[in-house]
Design an enzyme around this catalytic site. Sequence first.
Site, PDB file in Angstrom:
ATOM      1  CG  HIS A 143      -1.785  -1.188   1.339  1.00  0.00           C
ATOM      2  ND1 HIS A 143      -2.833  -1.595   0.924  1.00  0.00           N
ATOM      3  CD2 HIS A 143      -1.295  -2.492   2.011  1.00  0.00           C
ATOM      4  CE1 HIS A 143      -3.259  -2.708   1.400  1.00  0.00           C
ATOM      5  NE2 HIS A 143      -2.380  -3.242   2.092  1.00  0.00           N
ATOM      6  CB  SER A 189      12.694  22.525 -15.346  1.00  0.00           C
ATOM      7  OG  SER A 189      11.808  23.647 -15.460  1.00  0.00           O
ATOM      8  CE  LYS A 236      11.500  19.534 -11.270  1.00  0.00           C
ATOM      9  NZ  LYS A 236       9.832  19.666 -11.092  1.00  0.00           N
ATOM     10  CD  GLU A 289       7.655  12.087 -15.045  1.00  0.00           C
ATOM     11  OE1 GLU A 289       6.954  12.724 -14.309  1.00  0.00           O
ATOM     12  OE2 GLU A 289       8.648  12.934 -15.430  1.00  0.00           O
TER      13      GLU A 289
END
Length: 433
Positions: free
Chosen positions: A157, A278, A284, A291
């Site tokens: 979980h 970024s 970043k 992704e």
Amino acid sequence: MAEPLWGGRFSEPPDPEMLRLTRSIDVDIRLLPHDLEATKAHARVLADAGLLTAGDVDAIDRACDEIASEWSAGTLTPAALDEDVHTLVERELTDRLGDTGARVHAGRSRNDLVAQDLRLWCAEAAGELSAAVAALVEVLADRAEEHAATVMPGYTHLQRAQPVTLGFHLAAHASALVRDHARLRRARDEARTCVLGAGALAGTTLPLDAAVAARALGLPDLFLNAMDAVSDRDFACDLVYASTLCGVHLSRLAEDVVVFSSAEFGFFRLPDAWSTGSSIMPQKRNPDVAELVRGRAAGGIGDLVALLSMLKGLPLAYDRDLQEDKEAVFTAVDRLRGCLAAMTGLMGSIGVDAQAMATAAGGSGSWATDAAEELVLQGTPFRHAHARVGAAVASGTPAPFDPAESVRSRRSHGGTSPERVLAQVEALRAAVR
Ligand code: ARG
């Protein structure tokens, strides 16, 4: 050829929009090497039946090789009326060889030919993908070996559950990939059936021996029923399913990379070569690779659904709907190939913060299950042990042992102890070698 190869019974020319809709050469040109291979095999079948001479077969072989090298060199251009790769090859052979080329399509149909071409393509692609999966398994096995004793929290979980090691965690991901490897090998085997000789749907009156084609193509199996042979795309579904499920497994690995490389976890450090920045936030370091792998798994699911949906209502035997199979198969394979390469590069070089993982593994009472099991060993019924340890966790009792000890003492089959993990790593490697 001033008209389509099937133009004999028509008196009006095809409408340009009709040609645009039906034309598939931009997609199926990728089958060219396989169409040439199948054509060479069929020439042997015709020669075996006395319908071509040995000289014809040589000429066809040579012309096929020429076509292949011209295509690789970029000097072969499809003609306006080459609606698909099969049409192109037959026209090229006829342009080059005259009547010998015009004899090649006897006892053959584009229906058995396209099924054969796609089978050959799928078998090759499945072999390449399984090799790429094996390469990723090797990388994960190496990293798992390196981190067989590197403690980290194990989650259920996404809540800290029991301490594990990074090696154990990576071996879990690799276990799924080993199944993908086996599934892709099976998909390869499923594709390796000879269907040349099925004709349009019902075989041929010509004295053709399909076994000659099977031998020429080096295929171990021969179709049973001509109607099934031209209608069957199970092998394509098998490959797309195997690719899609592998994409889903990569997506789950990618998700762990995204989560574990966030500052909140801080377990993984993304390598420069596999990170993006970024355009506005100079600090970043983003996990775009992971992704995209996660995002692209969706496309694989779409391809599988498209293929199955395309098939479900088709009456036997061949229907033109089947032409749409290639797009699904090609994109599913291309997508997975790219994702495998990226995850192999990323996982091979991803940085690990063992300290952050060890600290997290020690918190949140993740020692509790082991503590309850210790009481069981001393004779306490498990349910009572559970209650006692639960109360100890609630009252803030400090951990009675460290996570490394906990990990070491889970020596059960498939467990977390470093010896167990190293044995798993060996089994994973053996499975893909
Ligand atoms: N381009 C077609 C396909 O990919 C080849 C078979 C065409 N057959 C036919 N009877 N129209 O499926």
